[in-house]
Design an enzyme around this catalytic site. Sequence first.
Site, PDB file in Angstrom:
ATOM      1  N   HIS A 181       0.831  -1.208   0.000  1.00  0.00           N
ATOM      2  CA  HIS A 181       0.000   0.000   0.000  1.00  0.00           C
ATOM      3  C   HIS A 181       0.866   1.258   0.000  1.00  0.00           C
ATOM      4  O   HIS A 181       0.692   2.151  -0.837  1.00  0.00           O
ATOM      5  CB  HIS A 181      -0.913  -0.015   1.233  1.00  0.00           C
ATOM      6  CG  HIS A 181      -1.778   1.191   1.372  1.00  0.00           C
ATOM      7  ND1 HIS A 181      -3.106   1.222   1.011  1.00  0.00           N
ATOM      8  CD2 HIS A 181      -1.514   2.448   1.837  1.00  0.00           C
ATOM      9  CE1 HIS A 181      -3.614   2.412   1.230  1.00  0.00           C
ATOM     10  NE2 HIS A 181      -2.659   3.181   1.745  1.00  0.00           N
ATOM     11  N   GLU A 182       1.777   1.340   0.950  1.00  0.00           N
ATOM     12  CA  GLU A 182       2.607   2.543   1.049  1.00  0.00           C
ATOM     13  C   GLU A 182       3.524   2.683  -0.165  1.00  0.00           C
ATOM     14  O   GLU A 182       3.826   3.798  -0.594  1.00  0.00           O
ATOM     15  CB  GLU A 182       3.417   2.528   2.345  1.00  0.00           C
ATOM     16  CG  GLU A 182       2.577   2.528   3.618  1.00  0.00           C
ATOM     17  CD  GLU A 182       1.585   3.678   3.675  1.00  0.00           C
ATOM     18  OE1 GLU A 182       1.838   4.752   3.076  1.00  0.00           O
ATOM     19  OE2 GLU A 182       0.525   3.514   4.311  1.00  0.00           O
ATOM     20  N   HIS A 230       1.719   4.491  -2.886  1.00  0.00           N
ATOM     21  CA  HIS A 230       1.849   5.942  -2.720  1.00  0.00           C
ATOM     22  C   HIS A 230       3.199   6.419  -3.253  1.00  0.00           C
ATOM     23  O   HIS A 230       3.296   7.468  -3.907  1.00  0.00           O
ATOM     24  CB  HIS A 230       1.746   6.323  -1.239  1.00  0.00           C
ATOM     25  CG  HIS A 230       0.359   6.354  -0.686  1.00  0.00           C
ATOM     26  ND1 HIS A 230      -0.667   7.050  -1.282  1.00  0.00           N
ATOM     27  CD2 HIS A 230      -0.163   5.816   0.446  1.00  0.00           C
ATOM     28  CE1 HIS A 230      -1.771   6.928  -0.548  1.00  0.00           C
ATOM     29  NE2 HIS A 230      -1.486   6.182   0.496  1.00  0.00           N
ATOM     30  N   HIS A 239       3.297   6.803  -6.909  1.00  0.00           N
ATOM     31  CA  HIS A 239       2.571   8.010  -7.321  1.00  0.00           C
ATOM     32  C   HIS A 239       3.498   9.227  -7.260  1.00  0.00           C
ATOM     33  O   HIS A 239       3.441  10.126  -8.116  1.00  0.00           O
ATOM     34  CB  HIS A 239       1.370   8.199  -6.396  1.00  0.00           C
ATOM     35  CG  HIS A 239       0.284   9.053  -6.959  1.00  0.00           C
ATOM     36  ND1 HIS A 239      -0.865   9.366  -6.255  1.00  0.00           N
ATOM     37  CD2 HIS A 239       0.132   9.682  -8.152  1.00  0.00           C
ATOM     38  CE1 HIS A 239      -1.646  10.124  -6.998  1.00  0.00           C
ATOM     39  NE2 HIS A 239      -1.060  10.348  -8.145  1.00  0.00           N
TER      40      HIS A 239
END
Length: 670
Positions: free
Chosen positions: A461-462, A465, A468
């Site tokens: 998940h991290e 990020h 991105h």
Amino acid sequence: MTNPILSDWKTPFEIAPFDQIGDEDFAPALDVALAEHDAEMTAIAENPEAPSFANTIEALEGAGRDLDKVLSVFFTVAGADSNPKRQELQRDFSPRLAKHWAEISANKALFARVADLWARKDDLGLMPEQERVLMLTHRGFVRSGAALEGEAEARMKEIKARLAVLGTEFTQNLLADESEWFMELSEADLDGLPDFVLAAARAAREEKGAEGPVITLSRSLIVPFLQFSSRRDLREKAYLAWAARGANGGKTDNRAIAAEILKLREERAHLLGYENFAAFKLETEMAKTPARVKELLMDVWGPAKARAEADGEILTRMMHAEGGNGDLEPWDWRYYAEKRRRADYDLDEAALKPYLQLEKMREAAFACANRLFGVEFEPLDVELYHPDCLAWNVTRNGQHLAIFIGDYFARGSKRSGAWCSAMRSQAKYPDVQTPVVINVCNFAKSTPALLSYDDARTLFHEFGHALHQMLSNVTYESISGTSVARDFVELPSQLFEHWLEVPEVLSEFATHVETGAPMPEAMRDKVLKAATFDMGFQTVEYVASALVDLEFHDGPAPVDPMAKQASVLAELGMPHAIGMRHATPQFAHVFSGDGYSSGYYSYMWSEVMDADAFASFEEAGNAFDPARAKSLEDNILSKGGSEDPEELYKAFRGRLPGVEALLKGRGLAV
């Protein structure tokens, strides 16, 4: 001597020289940077030339470089490696920074230049990205109170300053409660605990100075304790301490702080002409209105609650069959759910965990990024702020793209949770700058470092990020990377979680810590089949928190937030044995700052998109489909906030999604 924060950083890729920076450097560096930024703002506002995009908007974009350096370094260490001095500095900096930004947003001459450009926007010959930056800049000034006058303007400054102080106090109180409590275990207290929990508890013992293994309030330690400990009395003690964070009375109690924050937010919204804070906050999000948020959450609440209640009845029967009395309690759910998981799926967390090595799961995330986007990761030997931190040079086709830093282990100096931040964001103006991105997690430290499946999902998940940020390709920093609507920002992170569940990824990287053998195919299949196990519980605890957050802000501010929380949960019919994922006194997402206030729902809003987005790869018949990956990068990951998020998603998928993919993905579809 030159302050090391403000000097030119002669380090590889201009990473902050942490080994040269002391706590005594932060305050004087901030003094200089704030004065410099004030002078830059004054020069822009008082420029005798007529306003132009270059001398106003681009000038704003290029200002504050030293301030960015100071704040990026300070808030990195203040969150991930705090100490009493850094906490003192944070308490001092918060109101000063709030005052600084409030004065900029209230600068009438500066706002007049921005408003002039906004009025003439159609005649300026701007490129689409420039139009977007102008719109966001103008909107930001208006929403910050730039159009206010007199008493209203003065009061807005006071509110912002006070909110900054309260947010810092809330965070530090929570950190204090989490770091001070621990439960030492004797040999008689270890029944049921697998080796990986014992290893983590013994590692935590060293930090706490205890003789025996200890359980702390780190999620990566307390959750497996609640899963495996057969001692119901100790599970109750640990759970109640976890649930009481921020509500223990005394100087670290957050309840009165939460009430004051909500009241000030309401007043802030009224000053700006909004009915309530939720209406103000959601105006700029994809959801737009509180009604649309509530509609989504309630569409999910019904199926989730029904599943959770059915599961709760099964767990209660299991408890009674073992001789347990009374109702299933919150400290019982995880214990009996783990037993049920082992029975239904023959899946033992203790047997699974040796296949989920931190190093291999990180390697898996890197490999997925390489296959999807062609990026490569080369270890980098640099001094960082803590010995646990690691760094990589991120390249594509041999060209430097970014720096990635990982800080994975829990410690008393680190606030709870997991997060991604950019110590430097990607931009091309006024100069080309490549991002320095950090993932911070709170995994239990052990040798070797092993993860739960939930931990592995958090890592992915991290890292979503981080991608991105690292793949951002825009001109202006203000719209770079994760500078997007709050209910869009979780799309890349939650989407990347899906690659952890791709069978070929698990087959290659889920290898046994001792033998190196790949995870057996039968175990892998059980892991994937069990992906939606206990999803009623997980969804209920999350949606309850999101609805409480929304109700706090969608109407008059509650005088007693705890009473309001109780009434919302009662109206929902919250199952007795499930607690909110984040109860009010520890709800840092909502009360440590405005980021997720009225916005905790955004994870689910993004999940509607991420489920639909990954379905497009499945429809292509390949989780690593090159055309889908290129579209994902071209239309979402590289775009930052340069376009409206709805348009970005439609460019990627051809349409907006419905809630059906989410319910199916969570196993809640009827």
